[in-house]
Scaffold this active site. Structure first.
Site, short mmCIF file in Angstrom:
data_model
loop_
_atom_site.label_atom_id
_atom_site.label_comp_id
_atom_site.label_asym_id
_atom_site.label_seq_id
_atom_site.Cartn_x
_atom_site.Cartn_y
_atom_site.Cartn_z
N GLY A 9 -32.26 -21.77 -9.88
CA GLY A 9 -33.49 -21.36 -9.22
C GLY A 9 -33.42 -19.89 -8.84
O GLY A 9 -32.75 -19.11 -9.50
N CYS A 10 -34.08 -19.54 -7.78
CA CYS A 10 -34.10 -18.15 -7.31
C CYS A 10 -32.67 -17.68 -7.02
O CYS A 10 -31.94 -18.33 -6.27
CB CYS A 10 -34.97 -18.04 -6.07
SG CYS A 10 -34.97 -16.40 -5.34
N PHE A 11 -32.29 -16.55 -7.57
CA PHE A 11 -30.92 -16.08 -7.38
C PHE A 11 -30.63 -15.69 -5.94
O PHE A 11 -29.49 -15.66 -5.52
CB PHE A 11 -30.51 -14.99 -8.36
CG PHE A 11 -31.45 -13.84 -8.59
CD1 PHE A 11 -32.28 -13.33 -7.63
CD2 PHE A 11 -31.47 -13.25 -9.85
CE1 PHE A 11 -33.12 -12.25 -7.88
CE2 PHE A 11 -32.30 -12.17 -10.12
CZ PHE A 11 -33.12 -11.68 -9.13
N TRP A 12 -31.65 -15.39 -5.15
CA TRP A 12 -31.41 -15.02 -3.76
C TRP A 12 -30.73 -16.14 -2.99
O TRP A 12 -29.93 -15.89 -2.10
CB TRP A 12 -32.72 -14.67 -3.06
CG TRP A 12 -33.47 -13.49 -3.59
CD1 TRP A 12 -32.99 -12.48 -4.37
CD2 TRP A 12 -34.84 -13.21 -3.37
NE1 TRP A 12 -33.99 -11.59 -4.64
CE2 TRP A 12 -35.14 -12.01 -4.04
CE3 TRP A 12 -35.85 -13.86 -2.66
CZ2 TRP A 12 -36.41 -11.43 -4.02
CZ3 TRP A 12 -37.11 -13.28 -2.65
CH2 TRP A 12 -37.38 -12.08 -3.31
N TYR A 152 -39.59 -15.86 3.04
CA TYR A 152 -38.89 -16.64 2.03
C TYR A 152 -37.48 -17.00 2.52
O TYR A 152 -37.02 -18.14 2.34
CB TYR A 152 -38.81 -15.88 0.71
CG TYR A 152 -38.25 -16.70 -0.43
CD1 TYR A 152 -39.09 -17.42 -1.27
CD2 TYR A 152 -36.88 -16.76 -0.67
CE1 TYR A 152 -38.59 -18.18 -2.32
CE2 TYR A 152 -36.36 -17.52 -1.71
CZ TYR A 152 -37.22 -18.23 -2.53
OH TYR A 152 -36.71 -18.98 -3.56
#
Length: 175
Positions: A9-12, A152
């Site tokens: 998913g989102c790398f963050w 986020y």
């Protein structure tokens, strides 16, 4: 040092977890598994490059076992949803593992098999061949530490970090 290249998913989100893990020397957010040379964030987000948001986790197995790194991976994203993680939808948010050699392929396959028995739905995490990893722009590196008050981060990443603290506190720099 060992390097795992993973996409969940989102790398963050994964970056925030591994930045706080003992024995991790570096985490590099980037793009992998696509056909465009050296894509940027906007190209990858469009879904047209074939890349996943991924990361390279460079760690010392004498400090943190590979199994723990993979346990954190499978615990902090949903490996049963195809091409999405929560509100993030598209192939760029797929669950994928990118083995760098045959030993890693076997390690990854064991992890997938282990977690297949723990989730009620089938694991859709793919094993992909790709040696072309492109580091993301500087703003995406250690994003959570630099933006922890952003919406986020508070809504999506904070609960993942809480889960990691609950199950993996002994492996964290900050518990």
């Amino acid at each position: 040092m060992t390097t795992f290249v993973l996409a969940g998913g989102c790398f963050w989100c994964l970056d925030a977890v591994y930045q706080r893990t003992k024995g991790v020397a570096a985490v590099i957010s980037g793009y992998i598994g696509g056909h465009t040379v050296d894509p940027d964030y906007y190209q990858v987000c469009s879904g047209s490059t074939g890349h996943a948001e991924g990361l390279a986790v460079i760690f010392d197995e004498d400090v943190v076992p590979a199994e723990v790194i993979l346990d954190m991976f499978f615990t902090t994203h949903d490996p049963t949803t195809l091409n999405r993680q929560g509100y993030d939808v598209g192939t760029q948010y797929r669950s994928a593992m990118f083995p760098l050699d045959e030993q890693q392929r076997e390690t990854y396959q064991k992890a997938i098999k282990k977690y297949a028995g723990l989730y009620p739905d089938p694991i859709v995490t793919t094993m992909e061949e790709s040696k072309d990893f492109y580091p993301a722009e500087e703003i995406h590196q250690d994003y959570y530490s630099n933006n922890s008050q952003a919406g986020y981060c508070r809504v999506i990443i904070d609960p993942k970090l809480a889960k990691v603290r609950k199950y993996y506190a002994q492996w964290l720099i900050e518990a």
